[in-house]
Scaffold this motif. Structure first.
Motif, PDB file in Angstrom:
ATOM      1  N   UNK A  16       0.825  -1.213   0.000  1.00 25.87           N
ATOM      2  CA  UNK A  16       0.000   0.000   0.000  1.00 25.87           C
ATOM      3  C   UNK A  16       0.862   1.266   0.000  1.00 25.87           C
ATOM      4  N   UNK A  17       0.292   2.383  -0.422  1.00 22.98           N
ATOM      5  CA  UNK A  17       1.049   3.634  -0.407  1.00 22.98           C
ATOM      6  C   UNK A  17       1.266   4.113   1.028  1.00 22.98           C
ATOM      7  N   UNK A  24      -2.559  12.963   1.456  1.00 27.18           N
ATOM      8  CA  UNK A  24      -2.255  14.192   0.720  1.00 27.18           C
ATOM      9  C   UNK A  24      -2.864  14.158  -0.678  1.00 27.18           C
ATOM     10  N   UNK A  25      -2.762  13.020  -1.355  1.00 23.72           N
ATOM     11  CA  UNK A  25      -3.349  12.905  -2.691  1.00 23.72           C
ATOM     12  C   UNK A  25      -4.868  13.048  -2.632  1.00 23.72           C
ATOM     13  N   UNK A  30      -9.790  16.346  -3.502  1.00 23.49           N
ATOM     14  CA  UNK A  30     -11.048  16.847  -2.944  1.00 23.49           C
ATOM     15  C   UNK A  30     -11.080  18.374  -2.883  1.00 23.49           C
ATOM     16  N   UNK A  31      -9.962  18.983  -2.510  1.00 19.29           N
ATOM     17  CA  UNK A  31      -9.949  20.448  -2.440  1.00 19.29           C
ATOM     18  C   UNK A  31     -10.027  21.068  -3.833  1.00 19.29           C
ATOM     19  N   UNK A  80     -12.848  10.275   3.938  1.00 25.69           N
ATOM     20  CA  UNK A  80     -13.152  11.002   2.711  1.00 25.69           C
ATOM     21  C   UNK A  80     -14.274  12.017   2.947  1.00 25.69           C
ATOM     22  N   UNK A  81     -15.327  11.601   3.655  1.00 23.70           N
ATOM     23  CA  UNK A  81     -16.428  12.532   3.964  1.00 23.70           C
ATOM     24  C   UNK A  81     -15.931  13.702   4.804  1.00 23.70           C
ATOM     25  N   UNK A  82     -15.092  13.413   5.783  1.00 25.76           N
ATOM     26  CA  UNK A  82     -14.563  14.467   6.635  1.00 25.76           C
ATOM     27  C   UNK A  82     -13.750  15.473   5.828  1.00 25.76           C
ATOM     28  N   UNK A  83     -12.935  14.980   4.927  1.00 22.12           N
ATOM     29  CA  UNK A  83     -12.143  15.887   4.099  1.00 22.12           C
ATOM     30  C   UNK A  83     -13.021  16.681   3.131  1.00 22.12           C
TER      31      UNK A  83
END
Length: 141
Positions: A16-17, A24-25, A30-31, A80-83
Motif C-alpha cells: 500500500x502507499x 495528501x493525494x 477533494x480540495x 473522505x467525507x470528513x475531508x
C-alpha cells in the motif's frame, strides 16, 4: 463475507502507499473538486453531514461486530467525507494536522511532567507539597 484483496498496483509498487502520500493525494483531489464546484449550498452540506453520520455509524458497527474489513472500508469513507466537509468550508487540512500535533505535544508534555515528578518524589521526602502544579491526567485536551 470477506472480499478478496485488491490486485497489485499497476505502477509496479509493492504494498500500500504511504499513509501521508495517500491522505495528501486525497486532500489535493477533494480540495480541487471543491474549488471548481464553487460554494456548497445548504442541500450539499446536509448530504455531507448525512454521509458522514452514516459512515461513522457503520464504522461503529464494524468495530462492535469485530469485522475488520468493514471497519477499514467505512473508515476510508468516513475520512473522505470528513475531508469533503473541510473542503466545502474552505478549511485547510494543514490546520487540522497542526491542531492534532499541538494536542500530541501537550499530551507528551503532561506525560513528561508526571514522570519527572514521580522520579523525584523519592528524593525529597521532607517536602510537604512536592509539586503543587503536578498534572493529574495525561488525557489530550
Amino acid at each position: 463475507m470477506t472480499r478478496p484483496p485488491p490486485p497489485p498496483p499497476a505502477d509496479g509498487r509493492s504494498g500500500p502507499p504511504d499513509a501521508r502520500q495517500a491522505v495528501e493525494a486525497l486532500w489535493q483531489a477533494l480540495s480541487r473538486d471543491a474549488a471548481l464546484a464553487g460554494p456548497p449550498g445548504e442541500r450539499d452540506i446536509h448530504r455531507l453531514a448525512r454521509a458522514f453520520g452514516m459512515h461513522g455509524e457503520q464504522c461503529l458497527v464494524g468495530l462492535i461486530a469485530d469485522d475488520k474489513g468493514q471497519l477499514i472500508r467505512e473508515s476510508a469513507h468516513l475520512l473522505t467525507c470528513l475531508m469533503r466537509i473541510w473542503a466545502a468550508r474552505d478549511l485547510s487540512a494543514g490546520a487540522v494536522w497542526t491542531e492534532l500535533d499541538r494536542r500530541t505535544q501537550v499530551g507528551e508534555l503532561l506525560v513528561m511532567l508526571n514522570t519527572a515528578s514521580r522520579r523525584r518524589a523519592g528524593r525529597s521526602p521532607g517536602r510537604a507539597l512536592g509539586r503543587p502544579w503536578k498534572i493529574q491526567s495525561t488525557k489530550l485536551p
